[in-house]
Design an enzyme around this catalytic site. Sequence first.
Site, mmCIF file in Angstrom:
data_model
loop_
_atom_site.group_PDB
_atom_site.id
_atom_site.type_symbol
_atom_site.label_atom_id
_atom_site.label_comp_id
_atom_site.label_asym_id
_atom_site.label_seq_id
_atom_site.Cartn_x
_atom_site.Cartn_y
_atom_site.Cartn_z
ATOM 1 N N ASP A 1 0.850 -1.196 0.000
ATOM 2 C CA ASP A 1 0.000 0.000 0.000
ATOM 3 C C ASP A 1 0.888 1.249 0.000
ATOM 4 O O ASP A 1 2.038 1.213 0.456
ATOM 5 C CB ASP A 1 -0.986 0.004 1.177
ATOM 6 C CG ASP A 1 -0.304 -0.022 2.546
ATOM 7 O OD1 ASP A 1 0.776 -0.640 2.662
ATOM 8 O OD2 ASP A 1 -0.854 0.580 3.486
ATOM 9 N N GLU B 1 -0.139 -0.955 5.802
ATOM 10 C CA GLU B 1 0.937 -0.440 6.659
ATOM 11 C C GLU B 1 0.822 1.065 6.806
ATOM 12 O O GLU B 1 1.055 1.607 7.877
ATOM 13 C CB GLU B 1 2.313 -0.793 6.071
ATOM 14 C CG GLU B 1 3.456 -0.660 7.072
ATOM 15 C CD GLU B 1 4.058 0.732 7.147
ATOM 16 O OE1 GLU B 1 4.789 1.009 8.106
ATOM 17 O OE2 GLU B 1 3.798 1.559 6.248
HETATM 18 ZN ZN LIG Z 1 6.820 2.097 4.177
#
Ligand SMILES: [Zn+2]
Length: 390
Positions: A81, A147
């Site tokens: 992501d 994340e």
């Molecule tokens: Zn990163």
Amino acid sequence: MASLRRNEPLDPVELAAELIRRPSVTPRDEGTLPYLAEVLGRLGFRCELKEFTEPGTEPVLNLYARIGSGGRNLCFAGHTDVVPPGNLDAWSIAPFAGRVEDGTLHGRGAADMKGAIACFAAACARFLAERGPGFAGSISLLITGDEEGVSINGTRKLLEWLAAKGETLDACIVGEPTNARELGDMVKIGRRGSMNGYLTVEGVQGHTAYPHLADNAAHRLVAMLQAMIAAPLDEGTAHFQPSTLQIATIDIGNTAANVIPGLARATFNTRFNDRWTSDSLKAWLKQKCDAVGGRYTLDFHVSGESFLTPPGPFSALVARAIERVTGRVPELSTTGGTSDARFIHHYCPIAEFGLVGLTMHKVDERVPLADMAALTEIYRLLLDLYFPAA
Ligand SMILES: [Zn+2]
């Protein structure tokens, strides 16, 4: 990609460009992980795509890929992501075009951290081509799509799911862009903890000419904040900088100069080292407020505790691979923001090393092709050193 066969050289730049072209703004996947799984599958990895969700959050796709069934399991952890591109007009090359220009790969995620994922995949391809899939060990990739956001349906759940299946990790390299200026200058072996504090002080509103009939919330708020910042939280520890507390905002919202405010708020952020836990820091902050006295509430949000893998055999191996390829001796550091290593260090020794972080989260995120070539070679060498040939 149709022609990519097992052990055929894999170009990290081409793979990174393909990953960048899938606009996986957190927590959306846009086909990124299935594509990566396909590439790894062709190298011989067994890939499992795993979606996690829970009420109030968006479902997130994650990937665990492994080759080898025995021996030590060396894991590479990362995320596909990316943060949003922001103002598209500000980019000199469209953020999801995945274009190479002047020896540089451009695009959102080039540095943080689709580039490093592609380098590791290419390193695996080279290592497997040299050593064959029968080497005595296992290589795995643990890649999340969660994340950069809330990190609820990502690495933490993936690790719990793997542990429940009896899967173990023996060491983990996290591909975050750890280098400050030049490839090879920094490995991270831990991170500081991060916690926000939300302080609300309640007083009694009144006329500024009659302070004895009021209780000034602003005065007590200022006194509490002053008590928090009057002295450094600590002097730092063996592997950490001193802890810090930064006031982010003070909100009273009083528009009249002749009114004593009855309510005052402040938000602050702390970055703390291994001298503290979030609990011990909370207790210390409450003590400071109690000493000022009066009615107040102090709420907290903990993004992560501090953690450390003390310098040891694994970080030494990573440093040796870096030095052999770049000639630089990396600093073993615990600076900067937090990362998913905060979940992984509970399971095995970790070291974080990826590309250069100068452009991460910025407009015109980019990475020199020379850095990608060097990082691929560093990862390949790390595999070679971790799994010595018999
Ligand atoms: Zn990163």
